[in-house]
Enzyme design. Structure first.
Site, mmCIF file in Angstrom:
data_model
loop_
_atom_site.group_PDB
_atom_site.id
_atom_site.type_symbol
_atom_site.label_atom_id
_atom_site.label_comp_id
_atom_site.label_asym_id
_atom_site.label_seq_id
_atom_site.Cartn_x
_atom_site.Cartn_y
_atom_site.Cartn_z
ATOM 1 N N SER A 73 -3.062 8.537 5.895
ATOM 2 C CA SER A 73 -1.612 8.619 5.710
ATOM 3 C C SER A 73 -1.028 10.006 5.981
ATOM 4 O O SER A 73 -0.015 10.134 6.674
ATOM 5 C CB SER A 73 -1.242 8.173 4.299
ATOM 6 O OG SER A 73 -1.791 9.027 3.314
ATOM 7 N N CYS A 126 0.833 -1.199 0.000
ATOM 8 C CA CYS A 126 0.000 0.000 0.000
ATOM 9 C C CYS A 126 0.872 1.256 0.000
ATOM 10 O O CYS A 126 1.613 1.495 0.957
ATOM 11 C CB CYS A 126 -0.923 0.013 1.218
ATOM 12 S SG CYS A 126 -1.904 1.527 1.350
#
Length: 234
Positions: A82, A28
């Site tokens: 993130s 990812c």
């Protein structure tokens, strides 16, 4: 990284006192952002890898979105997303700051991070078979080709902006070699030189995967359960 990805029927590993935990997935790019920051700042942490297509039941109780990354503290509190995780880490651990102290330069870097969405959209379209998205992807990368006034987007050494865009730039070599993306030195001399420099950055060395490993993973991705673990210790 050595922990195998966890799916349904697995047990939630107990939290370790005094240690941060990052829920991640090896392939990812969003999770890689936070792993890059953790590595660049030398912050101790443990990783728990999640099978994103077949998640363990307990993970939705920690992060209802079911996505990674998610940063968890030893008392159970958690932070998802993130950029938010990465900014938290840079602020909470002020040694070796990755964001510039100058407000204007920081704003310029933030624009580069925000604009990267124009790269990410055609990136995934091209990755999953839309050949017409290739030129759109290359056109969006021209913006960054023009931004190299120094060795890195962030200046004379890698900065927060570099770590936020690198995961997708790393994967451009896979697209070039395995999907025939026309990423060439005539059009992108600065970007290609940047890729080679970034490969020598210690934090990048800790997280980078080879073209062959990416190829193996993405070939398995169309199935119900991709080969998540092929990237462990690769």
């Amino acid at each position: 990284m050595s922990l195998k990805h966890l799916g349904p029927g697995t047990q939630l590993p107990p939290l370790q006192p005094g240690k941060l935990r990052l829920y991640s997935m090896v392939f990812c790019p969003f999770a890689q952002r936070s792993r890059l920051v953790l590595a660049a700042k030398n912050i101790p942490y443990e990783v728990v890898n999640i099978k994103l297509k077949v998640k363990p039941e307990w993970y939705l109780g920690i992060n209802p979105s079911g996505m990674v990354p998610c940063l968890q503290f030893d008392d159970g509190r958690a932070i998802p997303e993130s950029l938010i995780v990465s900014e938290y880490l840079d602020n909470a651990y002020p040694e070796n700051k990755l964001k510039p102290s100058d407000p204007y330069i920081n704003a310029v870097h933030s624009v580069m991070i925000d604009s990267f969405g124009k790269v990410i959209t055609p990136f995934y379209k091209f990755l999953f078979g839309d050949q017409s998205a290739g030129e759109h992807l290359l056109k969006s990368l021209e913006y960054y080709e023009k931004k190299f006034e120094n060795n890195y987007l962030g200046g004379d050494k890698p900065a927060f902006v570099d770590y936020m865009v690198w995961p997708w730039i790393e994967r451009l070599e896979f697209l070039k070699q395995k999907k025939n993306l026309d990423l060439n030195e005539t059009r992108f001399p600065k970007l290609l030189a940047y890729i080679e420099r970034m490969k020598q950055v210690p934090a990048v060395k800790e997280t980078i995967l080879s073209v062959e490993v990416y190829d193996k993973f993405f070939k398995s991705y169309s199935g119900d359960e991709p080969d998540y673990d092929c990237g462990i210790n690769a």
